[in-house]
Design an enzyme around this catalytic site. Structure first.
Site, mmCIF file in Angstrom:
data_model
loop_
_atom_site.group_PDB
_atom_site.id
_atom_site.type_symbol
_atom_site.label_atom_id
_atom_site.label_comp_id
_atom_site.label_asym_id
_atom_site.label_seq_id
_atom_site.Cartn_x
_atom_site.Cartn_y
_atom_site.Cartn_z
ATOM 1 N N TRP A 1 0.842 -1.197 0.000
ATOM 2 C CA TRP A 1 0.000 0.000 0.000
ATOM 3 C C TRP A 1 0.878 1.247 0.000
ATOM 4 O O TRP A 1 1.394 1.652 1.049
ATOM 5 C CB TRP A 1 -0.911 0.008 1.228
ATOM 6 C CG TRP A 1 -1.862 -1.146 1.213
ATOM 7 C CD1 TRP A 1 -3.055 -1.191 0.573
ATOM 8 C CD2 TRP A 1 -1.701 -2.423 1.851
ATOM 9 N NE1 TRP A 1 -3.650 -2.416 0.772
ATOM 10 C CE2 TRP A 1 -2.853 -3.190 1.543
ATOM 11 C CE3 TRP A 1 -0.700 -3.001 2.642
ATOM 12 C CZ2 TRP A 1 -3.024 -4.487 2.004
ATOM 13 C CZ3 TRP A 1 -0.875 -4.286 3.104
ATOM 14 C CH2 TRP A 1 -2.024 -5.024 2.770
ATOM 15 N N HIS B 1 -6.945 1.644 2.307
ATOM 16 C CA HIS B 1 -8.022 0.666 2.109
ATOM 17 C C HIS B 1 -9.066 0.905 3.199
ATOM 18 O O HIS B 1 -8.851 1.731 4.096
ATOM 19 C CB HIS B 1 -7.495 -0.773 2.140
ATOM 20 C CG HIS B 1 -6.590 -1.098 3.300
ATOM 21 N ND1 HIS B 1 -5.965 -2.302 3.450
ATOM 22 C CD2 HIS B 1 -6.205 -0.369 4.375
ATOM 23 C CE1 HIS B 1 -5.230 -2.309 4.555
ATOM 24 N NE2 HIS B 1 -5.369 -1.148 5.135
ATOM 25 N N ARG C 1 -4.151 5.989 -2.829
ATOM 26 C CA ARG C 1 -2.813 5.392 -2.879
ATOM 27 C C ARG C 1 -1.879 6.247 -3.713
ATOM 28 O O ARG C 1 -2.300 6.841 -4.709
ATOM 29 C CB ARG C 1 -2.869 3.981 -3.454
ATOM 30 C CG ARG C 1 -3.514 3.037 -2.464
ATOM 31 C CD ARG C 1 -3.399 1.596 -2.847
ATOM 32 N NE ARG C 1 -4.386 0.845 -2.064
ATOM 33 C CZ ARG C 1 -4.751 -0.406 -2.301
ATOM 34 N NH1 ARG C 1 -4.203 -1.058 -3.297
ATOM 35 N NH2 ARG C 1 -5.646 -1.000 -1.554
ATOM 36 N N GLN D 1 -13.686 1.568 -2.011
ATOM 37 C CA GLN D 1 -13.719 0.158 -1.663
ATOM 38 C C GLN D 1 -15.004 -0.097 -0.899
ATOM 39 O O GLN D 1 -15.584 0.828 -0.319
ATOM 40 C CB GLN D 1 -12.524 -0.217 -0.767
ATOM 41 C CG GLN D 1 -11.234 -0.423 -1.537
ATOM 42 C CD GLN D 1 -10.154 -1.101 -0.711
ATOM 43 O OE1 GLN D 1 -10.220 -1.150 0.520
ATOM 44 N NE2 GLN D 1 -9.140 -1.612 -1.386
ATOM 45 N N VAL E 1 -5.351 -11.608 6.987
ATOM 46 C CA VAL E 1 -6.196 -12.792 6.808
ATOM 47 C C VAL E 1 -5.319 -14.035 6.670
ATOM 48 O O VAL E 1 -4.163 -13.961 6.258
ATOM 49 C CB VAL E 1 -7.116 -12.684 5.561
ATOM 50 C CG1 VAL E 1 -8.207 -11.648 5.785
ATOM 51 C CG2 VAL E 1 -6.329 -12.382 4.312
ATOM 52 N N ALA F 1 -13.327 -11.706 5.988
ATOM 53 C CA ALA F 1 -13.329 -10.297 5.595
ATOM 54 C C ALA F 1 -13.062 -10.218 4.103
ATOM 55 O O ALA F 1 -12.484 -11.136 3.517
ATOM 56 C CB ALA F 1 -12.250 -9.534 6.358
HETATM 57 N N1 PHE Z 1 -7.627 -4.313 2.110
HETATM 58 C C1 PHE Z 1 -7.189 -5.177 1.044
HETATM 59 C C2 PHE Z 1 -6.651 -4.289 -0.092
HETATM 60 O O1 PHE Z 1 -6.947 -3.144 -0.144
HETATM 61 C C3 PHE Z 1 -8.298 -6.053 0.542
HETATM 62 C C4 PHE Z 1 -8.738 -7.062 1.573
HETATM 63 C C5 PHE Z 1 -9.735 -6.758 2.483
HETATM 64 C C6 PHE Z 1 -8.161 -8.313 1.612
HETATM 65 C C7 PHE Z 1 -10.149 -7.687 3.403
HETATM 66 C C8 PHE Z 1 -8.558 -9.237 2.537
HETATM 67 C C9 PHE Z 1 -9.549 -8.924 3.423
HETATM 68 O O2 PHE Z 1 -5.917 -4.714 -0.949
#
Ligand code: PHE
Length: 334
Positions: free
Chosen positions: A143, A164, A190, A204, A247, A302
């Protein structure tokens, strides 16, 4: 004479003739004013001032008469033609991103999720730390962040434009006990070069479900049902393994972009069979621990998806940069 004549006039073109005759460049009053310099100073003052009074009076009378004639024309019957077609009223509309975000949220609301929102300027703590991404962790490179030139005083913490919507996972869990079932729409930022599928600013929709006994099958079932609701029965979805520090296991999900045998065309004109629309996975035990949930007792999944990408696939938009270019020719189509 002029005033008497003006009173007798009944139409707009008559008024114009009158104006030319008295106040026009060769009009009678103009002629009088022009001849002033040839008079004796004594006379000039006297006549000049009266000529100017006359001019003001005529101009006023002209304006009044013009108004009266216009009003009379409006009031007369043939000014109103009820057989004319109405003038179209220009209406605004919702931005395509707003429409897609609402549609996504509605699909999840139908499955028992509620909608919450969070801050766009976020603490390092929530954007990274609480998501199992400590300072110096190489995964931070996933990120590219826009840092804010300001340190939060209470927390003594650096702040950034959230990269995010995942920080809301921790904020929601801190604020309530399980079970949790939320979706979080919002803007993200970003520090990135843009191209046809990447914007530096985008939306998002985050999702989070935590309770006792939630499994990976719930993740797949929920996201499959979501895809069916938004894309219909015919489009296919694909899960692949992917890595996100918050995750375990992690996946990404793509939507099919196959060539339609009838038209010979793909939903979006890109030479790819699959377009990735989200990351997802089972909430990492460390994230649960961080917010005070017992990871022995609770599990959850998630996901975080890109509504612009979803809109592109749904409506056949081939460049994400159209969304925020503010070209009404594009926006009007939705
Ligand atoms: N936050 C991650 C992204 O922006 C996406 C994501 C959200 C992945 C939740 C797993 C669980 O790339």
């Amino acid at each position: 004479d002029a005033l008497v004549e003006l009173d007798a006039i009944g139409a707009a073109d008559g008024v114009e003739e009158w104006r030319v005759a008295y106040l026009g460049r060769r009009g009678r009053l103009t002629g009088l004013l022009r001849s002033l310099p040839q008079l004796e100073p004594e006379q000039r003052r006297e006549i000049g001032s009266r000529a100017n009074q006359a001019k003001n009076a005529l101009e006023e009378a002209l304006a009044k008469r013009t108004r009266e004639i216009a009003q009379a024309a409006l009031a007369s019957q043939d000014a109103l033609d009820v057989t004319l077609p109405g003038r179209p009223v220009a209406t605004g509309r919702l931005h395509p991103t707003t429409q897609i975000v609402r549609e996504i949220c509605a699909a999840f609301m139908g499955m028992g999720f509620s909608v919450v929102e969070g801050p766009e300027v976020e603490l390092d703590h929530y954007n990274f730390e609480m998501l199992n991404i400590p300072a110096g962790h190489p995964a931070r490179d996933m990120w590219n962040s826009l840092w804010v030139d300001y340190v939060n005083e209470e927390e003594q913490q650096p702040m950034l434009l959230r990269t995010h919507t995942s920080p809301m996972q921790a904020r929601v869990m801190e604020a309530q006990d399980p079970p949790v079932r939320v979706v979080v729409p919002g803007k993200c930022y970003r520090y990135e070069a843009t191209d046809a599928t990447h914007e530096w600013h985008f939306y998002q929709v985050e999702g989070l479900a935590v309770a006792e006994g939630i499994t990976f099958a719930d993740l797949k079932g929920t996201l499959y049902e979501f895809a069916r609701r938004v894309f219909g029965e015919d489009r296919q979805i694909r899960f692949r393994c992917d890595y996100f520090p918050f995750v375990e296991p992690g996946v990404d999900m793509s939507i099919s972009n196959f060539v339609d045998p009838e038209t010979g065309r793909r939903p979006i004109n890109r030479d790819e069979d699959w377009i990735e629309i989200m990351g997802a996975g089972m909430v990492h035990p460390r994230v649960l621990q961080g917010v005070g949930y017992d990871p022995q007792r609770y599990t959850g999944f998630a996901f975080g998806m890109g509504p612009e990408r979803i809109g592109m696939l749904k409506y056949g938009i081939d460049d994400i940069r159209h969304f925020y270019r503010n070209d009404v020719r594009f926006l009007r189509q939705f």
